[in-house]
Design a protein around this motif. Sequence first.
Motif, PDB file in Angstrom:
ATOM      1  N   ARG A   1     -26.613  -9.529  12.623  1.00 16.28           N
ATOM      2  CA  ARG A   1     -26.522  -9.018  11.385  1.00 16.28           C
ATOM      3  C   ARG A   1     -25.452  -7.958  11.106  1.00 16.28           C
ATOM      4  N   ILE A   2     -24.589  -8.388  10.300  1.00 17.51           N
ATOM      5  CA  ILE A   2     -23.198  -7.739  10.196  1.00 17.51           C
ATOM      6  C   ILE A   2     -23.060  -6.768   8.813  1.00 17.51           C
ATOM      7  N   GLY A   3     -22.997  -5.295   9.183  1.00 17.68           N
ATOM      8  CA  GLY A   3     -23.122  -4.480   7.959  1.00 17.68           C
ATOM      9  C   GLY A   3     -21.783  -3.754   7.796  1.00 17.68           C
ATOM     10  N   ILE A   4     -20.979  -3.932   6.682  1.00 22.82           N
ATOM     11  CA  ILE A   4     -19.717  -3.269   6.599  1.00 22.82           C
ATOM     12  C   ILE A   4     -19.769  -2.527   5.337  1.00 22.82           C
ATOM     13  N   GLN A   5     -19.550  -1.091   5.408  1.00 21.21           N
ATOM     14  CA  GLN A   5     -19.589  -0.154   4.248  1.00 21.21           C
ATOM     15  C   GLN A   5     -18.320   0.183   3.518  1.00 21.21           C
ATOM     16  N   ASN A   6     -18.280   0.385   2.373  1.00 22.91           N
ATOM     17  CA  ASN A   6     -17.121   0.685   1.500  1.00 22.91           C
ATOM     18  C   ASN A   6     -15.845  -0.119   1.957  1.00 22.91           C
ATOM     19  N   LEU A   7     -15.947  -1.417   1.865  1.00 25.34           N
ATOM     20  CA  LEU A   7     -14.920  -1.982   2.376  1.00 25.34           C
ATOM     21  C   LEU A   7     -13.941  -2.305   0.932  1.00 25.34           C
ATOM     22  N   GLY A   8     -12.601  -2.051   1.133  1.00 29.48           N
ATOM     23  CA  GLY A   8     -11.734  -1.919   0.167  1.00 29.48           C
ATOM     24  C   GLY A   8     -11.299  -0.708  -0.511  1.00 29.48           C
ATOM     25  N   SER A   9     -12.012   0.482   0.091  1.00 29.20           N
ATOM     26  CA  SER A   9     -11.720   1.776  -0.241  1.00 29.20           C
ATOM     27  C   SER A   9     -10.431   2.228   0.498  1.00 29.20           C
ATOM     28  N   PRO A  10      -9.908   3.520  -0.066  1.00 25.75           N
ATOM     29  CA  PRO A  10      -8.799   3.816   0.733  1.00 25.75           C
ATOM     30  C   PRO A  10      -8.860   4.232   2.249  1.00 25.75           C
ATOM     31  N   LEU A  11     -10.011   4.493   2.684  1.00 28.69           N
ATOM     32  CA  LEU A  11     -10.396   4.943   3.962  1.00 28.69           C
ATOM     33  C   LEU A  11     -10.030   3.646   4.820  1.00 28.69           C
ATOM     34  N   TRP A  12     -10.028   2.332   4.381  1.00 24.92           N
ATOM     35  CA  TRP A  12      -9.840   1.510   4.940  1.00 24.92           C
ATOM     36  C   TRP A  12      -8.224   1.018   5.297  1.00 24.92           C
ATOM     37  N   GLY A  13      -7.377   1.912   4.664  1.00 24.04           N
ATOM     38  CA  GLY A  13      -6.154   1.792   4.408  1.00 24.04           C
ATOM     39  C   GLY A  13      -5.489   0.819   3.538  1.00 24.04           C
ATOM     40  N   ASP A  14      -6.634   0.336   2.393  1.00 22.94           N
ATOM     41  CA  ASP A  14      -6.199  -0.406   1.370  1.00 22.94           C
ATOM     42  C   ASP A  14      -5.909   0.439   0.041  1.00 22.94           C
ATOM     43  N   ASP A  15      -5.034  -0.075  -0.742  1.00 22.38           N
ATOM     44  CA  ASP A  15      -4.474   0.624  -1.821  1.00 22.38           C
ATOM     45  C   ASP A  15      -4.980  -0.069  -3.397  1.00 22.38           C
ATOM     46  N   ILE A  16      -5.835  -1.134  -3.136  1.00 25.02           N
ATOM     47  CA  ILE A  16      -6.364  -1.778  -4.499  1.00 25.02           C
ATOM     48  C   ILE A  16      -7.036  -0.784  -5.423  1.00 25.02           C
ATOM     49  N   CYS A  17      -7.503   0.384  -4.901  1.00 27.68           N
ATOM     50  CA  CYS A  17      -8.236   1.468  -5.542  1.00 27.68           C
ATOM     51  C   CYS A  17      -7.422   2.415  -6.295  1.00 27.68           C
ATOM     52  N   CYS A  18      -6.076   2.375  -5.773  1.00 27.23           N
ATOM     53  CA  CYS A  18      -5.147   3.417  -6.126  1.00 27.23           C
ATOM     54  C   CYS A  18      -4.325   2.983  -7.281  1.00 27.23           C
ATOM     55  N   THR A  19      -3.732   1.794  -7.462  1.00 31.91           N
ATOM     56  CA  THR A  19      -2.972   1.319  -8.178  1.00 31.91           C
ATOM     57  C   THR A  19      -3.345  -0.127  -8.740  1.00 31.91           C
ATOM     58  N   GLU A  20      -2.919  -0.402  -9.757  1.00 36.12           N
ATOM     59  CA  GLU A  20      -3.240  -1.840 -10.418  1.00 36.12           C
ATOM     60  C   GLU A  20      -2.391  -2.954  -9.902  1.00 36.12           C
ATOM     61  N   ASN A  21      -1.189  -2.707  -9.847  1.00 37.36           N
ATOM     62  CA  ASN A  21      -0.108  -3.615  -9.200  1.00 37.36           C
ATOM     63  C   ASN A  21       0.539  -3.090  -7.724  1.00 37.36           C
ATOM     64  N   CYS A  22      -0.420  -3.214  -6.895  1.00 41.13           N
ATOM     65  CA  CYS A  22      -0.117  -2.669  -5.601  1.00 41.13           C
ATOM     66  C   CYS A  22       0.733  -4.194  -4.704  1.00 41.13           C
ATOM     67  N   ASP A  23       1.200  -3.831  -3.601  1.00 37.27           N
ATOM     68  CA  ASP A  23       1.946  -4.850  -3.041  1.00 37.27           C
ATOM     69  C   ASP A  23       0.867  -5.456  -2.151  1.00 37.27           C
ATOM     70  N   ASN A  24      -0.189  -4.796  -1.719  1.00 37.39           N
ATOM     71  CA  ASN A  24      -1.041  -5.308  -0.481  1.00 37.39           C
ATOM     72  C   ASN A  24      -2.393  -5.560  -1.517  1.00 37.39           C
ATOM     73  N   ASN A  25      -2.289  -6.283  -2.744  1.00 37.91           N
ATOM     74  CA  ASN A  25      -3.628  -6.588  -3.229  1.00 37.91           C
ATOM     75  C   ASN A  25      -4.350  -7.664  -2.743  1.00 37.91           C
TER      76      ASN A  25
END
Length: 423
Positions: free
Chosen positions: A253-277
């Motif tokens: 059983r694999i559980g991953i919490q808050n995936l996609g948040s800025p804590l994971w180094g992802d910037d999809i929650c910060c800007t609409e047109n990001c380079d790493n979306n």
Amino acid sequence: MAATAPCGSGAEETGSEAAAGKPGGTSFQRKGPRAGGLDRGGSRLVSIAGTRPSVRNGQLLVSTGLPALDQLLGGGLAVGTVLLIEEDKYDIYSPLLFKYFLAEGIISGHTLLVASAKEDPADILQELPAPLLDNHCKKEFDEDSCNDKTPESNIEMKIAWRYQLLPKMQAGPVSSSRFGHYYDVSKRIPQELIEASKWYGFFLPEKLSSSLPAEPCYLTHGYLKLLQFIQSIIYEDGFDGTNPQKKQKNILRIGIQNLGSPLWGDDICCTENCDNNHNLTKFLYVLRGLLRNSLSACIITVPSHLIQNKAVIARVANLSDTVVGLESFMGSEKETNPLYKDYHGLIHIRKIPRLNNLTGDISDVKDLAFKLKRKLFTIERLHLPPDLSDTVSRSSKQDAAESATRRGPGCGMMAGGKKHLDF
């Protein structure tokens, strides 16, 4: 004359003499178990604790830890699939579903893999809800239901006709259902159960090194580390379905919490047109390929309300097998709306897995709401009160009649001599 087996039929003879030599016998015999202990139907997989085959397609299922949610998903979560939980606005109720899934794994004896960038996995396991024993389960549910009753709910009222023909949800414990367990959110799981279980933790701040890779990568450093960690656990501990292991089969059983948040180094929650979306969608694409060939099931919570680009949300949903959204009433107009006073939020079943097909299935059950009671988290059908238009019209007519009786013979004058104007 006895029938003979055609070439390529797969029939085989058992014993010293063929079945065709027996009077009235036939050469078509059921094949015995193979050397590895797996027959053609894969009966060994069904014998894994905490699993059962689906009545619709025979797919191996595990419980999500919430029997009502299992019922909505067609009996449970299919092994080899991803369950995506769209977090509520303040991230209050989505962690409960996450912890139910992990607690069910400990009770069923499954191996856990907990990944988070915010909390230490060891601390998450300490906050898992305690299971309810069978002899106390019904009692606890009845007490919790009685505490939630209001004086208005004690009045018997006939429900609207549109609700009478709908099937009822399994809100409370049912003795005939032995799949899944019920949990008390007011208590914590015993420490000895956690110590007896096998689990792996992935805490992102501990996995990140001071020197990041210099060459550009198609994934963020956190996503890449997590995929490598999951892959190593699947192949080294014998959860890979393509390489049969000699030891007893089990579920990861694999559980991953808050995936996609800025804590994971992802910037999809910060800007609409990001380079790493595309980092999150690429991660899900690789992860789903790992799960398809393994005895594992995964649950992921994503803060979809923070993602600026709605196209990313659609791609993430397409790459997930099951999608469940939580909408909390906290901080919204529905919190003070009397129509929703008995509930804490809405639950949306956006996608149900249809394996080996290009399109997903859509749930036929609509109007679902959830409530967090003193001990239980329940999912129920949203039963709104009857239409109040008749009541409003009757009250308006009654007010008009009372105002007419108060009027005097003169225009705008009442019998008591006071002015009363009706516009």
